[in-house]
Write a protein that holds these residues in place. Structure first.
Motif, mmCIF file in Angstrom:
data_model
loop_
_atom_site.group_PDB
_atom_site.id
_atom_site.type_symbol
_atom_site.label_atom_id
_atom_site.label_comp_id
_atom_site.label_asym_id
_atom_site.label_seq_id
_atom_site.Cartn_x
_atom_site.Cartn_y
_atom_site.Cartn_z
ATOM 1 N N VAL A 110 -6.144 31.564 -25.565
ATOM 2 C CA VAL A 110 -5.312 32.731 -25.884
ATOM 3 C C VAL A 110 -5.287 33.676 -24.687
ATOM 4 C CG1 VAL A 110 -5.652 32.653 -28.390
ATOM 5 C CG2 VAL A 110 -7.268 33.935 -26.986
ATOM 6 N N GLN A 111 -4.122 34.252 -24.442
ATOM 7 C CA GLN A 111 -3.984 35.194 -23.330
ATOM 8 C C GLN A 111 -3.089 36.345 -23.767
ATOM 9 O OE1 GLN A 111 -2.628 33.515 -19.637
ATOM 10 N NE2 GLN A 111 -2.592 35.456 -18.572
ATOM 11 N N ALA A 112 -3.583 37.560 -23.556
ATOM 12 C CA ALA A 112 -2.784 38.750 -23.841
ATOM 13 C C ALA A 112 -1.762 38.949 -22.721
ATOM 14 C CB ALA A 112 -3.691 39.970 -23.970
ATOM 15 N N GLY A 113 -0.762 39.753 -22.995
ATOM 16 C CA GLY A 113 0.309 39.970 -22.017
ATOM 17 C C GLY A 113 -0.134 40.834 -20.845
ATOM 18 N N LYS A 114 0.493 40.594 -19.693
ATOM 19 C CA LYS A 114 0.250 41.410 -18.492
ATOM 20 C C LYS A 114 0.963 42.745 -18.652
ATOM 21 C CE LYS A 114 1.468 41.508 -13.566
ATOM 22 N NZ LYS A 114 2.308 42.727 -13.706
ATOM 23 N N GLY A 115 0.355 43.799 -18.131
ATOM 24 C CA GLY A 115 1.010 45.105 -18.143
ATOM 25 C C GLY A 115 2.187 45.135 -17.187
ATOM 26 N N GLY A 116 3.220 45.881 -17.545
ATOM 27 C CA GLY A 116 4.404 45.983 -16.678
ATOM 28 C C GLY A 116 4.120 46.812 -15.428
ATOM 29 N N ASP A 117 4.779 46.471 -14.327
ATOM 30 C CA ASP A 117 4.580 47.197 -13.059
ATOM 31 C C ASP A 117 5.259 48.561 -13.111
ATOM 32 O OD1 ASP A 117 3.324 44.914 -12.182
ATOM 33 O OD2 ASP A 117 5.097 44.142 -11.130
ATOM 34 N N GLY A 118 4.681 49.508 -12.363
ATOM 35 C CA GLY A 118 5.333 50.801 -12.199
ATOM 36 C C GLY A 118 6.535 50.681 -11.281
ATOM 37 N N CYS A 119 7.472 51.603 -11.407
ATOM 38 C CA CYS A 119 8.738 51.548 -10.660
ATOM 39 C C CYS A 119 8.725 52.529 -9.482
ATOM 40 C CB CYS A 119 9.888 51.887 -11.607
ATOM 41 S SG CYS A 119 11.509 52.043 -10.824
ATOM 42 N N ILE A 120 9.304 52.117 -8.361
ATOM 43 C CA ILE A 120 9.536 53.033 -7.226
ATOM 44 C C ILE A 120 11.019 53.376 -7.227
ATOM 45 C CG2 ILE A 120 9.527 53.288 -4.723
ATOM 46 C CD1 ILE A 120 7.140 51.425 -4.609
ATOM 47 N N SER A 121 11.302 54.628 -7.459
ATOM 48 C CA SER A 121 12.695 55.060 -7.539
ATOM 49 C C SER A 121 12.777 56.537 -7.160
ATOM 50 C CB SER A 121 13.235 54.846 -8.951
ATOM 51 O OG SER A 121 14.528 55.389 -9.099
ATOM 52 N N PHE A 122 13.961 56.944 -6.614
ATOM 53 C CA PHE A 122 14.181 58.344 -6.252
ATOM 54 C C PHE A 122 15.501 58.810 -6.850
ATOM 55 C CE2 PHE A 122 11.431 56.536 -3.061
ATOM 56 C CZ PHE A 122 10.463 57.514 -2.885
ATOM 57 N N LEU A 123 15.516 60.071 -7.198
ATOM 58 C CA LEU A 123 16.711 60.650 -7.799
ATOM 59 C C LEU A 123 17.839 60.686 -6.769
ATOM 60 C CD1 LEU A 123 17.982 62.051 -10.248
ATOM 61 C CD2 LEU A 123 17.128 64.217 -9.340
ATOM 62 N N ARG A 124 18.951 60.071 -7.105
ATOM 63 C CA ARG A 124 20.116 60.060 -6.221
ATOM 64 C C ARG A 124 21.350 60.414 -7.042
ATOM 65 N NH1 ARG A 124 16.597 60.169 -3.147
ATOM 66 N NH2 ARG A 124 16.092 58.751 -1.432
ATOM 67 N N GLU A 125 21.736 61.689 -6.972
ATOM 68 C CA GLU A 125 22.932 62.145 -7.665
ATOM 69 C C GLU A 125 23.878 62.809 -6.667
ATOM 70 O OE1 GLU A 125 21.905 64.541 -11.020
ATOM 71 O OE2 GLU A 125 20.837 62.917 -12.049
ATOM 72 N N LYS A 126 25.067 63.118 -7.131
ATOM 73 C CA LYS A 126 26.125 63.597 -6.228
ATOM 74 C C LYS A 126 25.709 64.812 -5.423
ATOM 75 C CE LYS A 126 31.031 64.771 -6.202
ATOM 76 N NZ LYS A 126 32.262 64.948 -7.014
ATOM 77 N N TYR A 127 25.088 65.759 -6.086
ATOM 78 C CA TYR A 127 24.721 66.983 -5.383
ATOM 79 C C TYR A 127 23.231 67.051 -5.077
ATOM 80 C CZ TYR A 127 29.405 68.269 -6.830
ATOM 81 O OH TYR A 127 30.766 68.277 -7.019
ATOM 82 N N ILE A 128 22.542 65.959 -5.365
ATOM 83 C CA ILE A 128 21.103 65.903 -5.042
ATOM 84 C C ILE A 128 20.855 64.585 -4.302
ATOM 85 C CG2 ILE A 128 18.754 66.192 -5.951
ATOM 86 C CD1 ILE A 128 19.995 67.100 -8.581
ATOM 87 N N PRO A 129 21.311 64.480 -3.077
ATOM 88 C CA PRO A 129 21.213 63.201 -2.357
ATOM 89 C C PRO A 129 19.790 62.794 -2.019
ATOM 90 C CG PRO A 129 21.953 64.945 -0.888
ATOM 91 C CD PRO A 129 21.936 65.540 -2.268
ATOM 92 N N LYS A 130 18.895 63.740 -1.959
ATOM 93 C CA LYS A 130 17.503 63.418 -1.624
ATOM 94 C C LYS A 130 16.555 64.002 -2.672
ATOM 95 C CE LYS A 130 18.239 62.975 3.344
ATOM 96 N NZ LYS A 130 17.824 63.421 4.712
#
Length: 337
Positions: free
Chosen positions: A11-31
């Motif tokens: 029996v094997q339990a499930g692996k935890g999901g990886d964390g995400c690398i992401s940055f907010l990119r919107e029209k008036y907030i480019p960075k």
């Protein structure tokens, strides 16, 4: 379906999901800043008892069981979905043993008992968690942990109030069929019973007890001969053992009782000292019954640990009512059933 009372599984339990690398990119907030979400936890593996099951056959044919992995985190601080838990249904009376360590992890003897056997892996962290005053744009996350892994031995031990002991052809199957209407196989040859059989005995006021019949035990069963020793474990939970003895061959009675009890002692000392009643069967075949009581008293002196005896004929239903009544009284007095 063939009766299976043991299985070895992975029996094997499930692996935890990886964390995400992401940055907010919107029209008036480019960075914009980091917004990577955490992963989801991996699924757990559980066992759940079900009184409708009476064999471990499904674990004999499928050996590997995996819970679902957790999902990775997403942008906009979205947490990944948790992996689905895996629930394995097993018969009531199943022991769960760590196969490598030989340790009993659980002994589940009630209906609807749920037991967590392996934990899912913990989720990984998204980069939102690593933002600091001096690191406003972290390219950093963590991976989800692996789920726990175990190799298990499942061992089913039937739950019965009364257990039957005896040599092949002592009349155990006939007795169980007579008192409980269980569908037992009866024949004039050894080992008509090749797997444990359960029967329910009821009285006229609605009380009942469960009786278990196992294959007959022969001499040197502890060395692997015959079938009975493989199933002796199914008597461990019984409150009382009925040792059925064929009285028609009076010269072999003491020897036959010794055979059973010697094998019982080799198998399990606790089982050997369990409450045991001698049931002398087939009295309808005796021609001279006057001296039998004197002879039986000599037997009881020799086997001091056996407190009670009964003379019966399963085939002719002689002495059955009295025996069943006394079993009901014994269980009621000692186990409040």
């Amino acid at each position: 379906m063939k009766f299976f009372d043991e299985a070895i599984i992975f029996v094997q339990a499930g692996k935890g999901g990886d964390g995400c690398i992401s940055f907010l990119r919107e029209k008036y907030i480019p960075k914009g800043g980091p917004n990577g979400g955490n992963g989801g936890n991996g699924g757990n593996v559980y066992f759940l008892t079900d009184h409708n099951l009476n064999t471990l056959s499904k674990f004999h044919f499928k050996k590997k069981y995996l819970a679902e992995n957790g999902f990775s985190g997403k942008k906009n601080q979205c947490t990944g979905k948790k992996g689905k838990d895996l629930i394995l249904t097993i018969p009531v009376g199943t022991r769960i043993i760590d196969f490598k360590k030989k340790i009993i992890l659980a002994d589940l003897n009630k209906n609807n008992q749920k037991f967590l056997i392996v934990h899912g892996g913990k989720y990984g962290l998204g980069n939102i968690n690593f933002k600091t005053s001096i690191n406003r744009s972290p390219y950093q996350n963590t991976k989800g942990n692996l789920g726990e892994i175990k190799i298990l031995k499942l061992e089913l031990i039937l739950i019965a109030d009364i257990g039957m002991l005896g040599l092949p052809n002592a009349g155990k199957s006939t007795f169980v069929k007579t008192v409980s209407k269980a569908k037992t196989k009866i024949g004039n040859y050894p080992f008509t019973t090749i797997e444990p059989i359960l029967g329910v005995v009821k009285n006229n006021i609605g009380n009942s007890f469960l009786i278990a019949d196992i294959p007959g035990i022969i001499k040197n069963a502890a060395l692997g001969k015959g079938l009975g020793l493989n199933f002796l474990k199914h008597l461990e939970r019984c409150h009382l053992l009925l040792h059925l003895v064929d009285i028609s061959n009076i010269n072999k009675i003491i020897n036959n009782i010794n055979i059973i009890n010697n094998e019982l002692k080799k198998f399990n000392q606790k089982l050997f000292f369990k409450e045991q009643w001698l049931i002398f069967n087939k009295i309808d075949l005796l021609k001279n019954r006057e001296k039998i009581d004197i002879y039986i008293k000599k037997i009881l002196i020799k086997f001091k640990y056996i407190k009670k005896y009964y003379l019966i004929s399963s085939k002719k239903k002689i002495g059955i009512k009295k025996l069943c009544y006394n079993i009901f009284e014994y269980i009621k007095k000692n186990y409040n059933k």
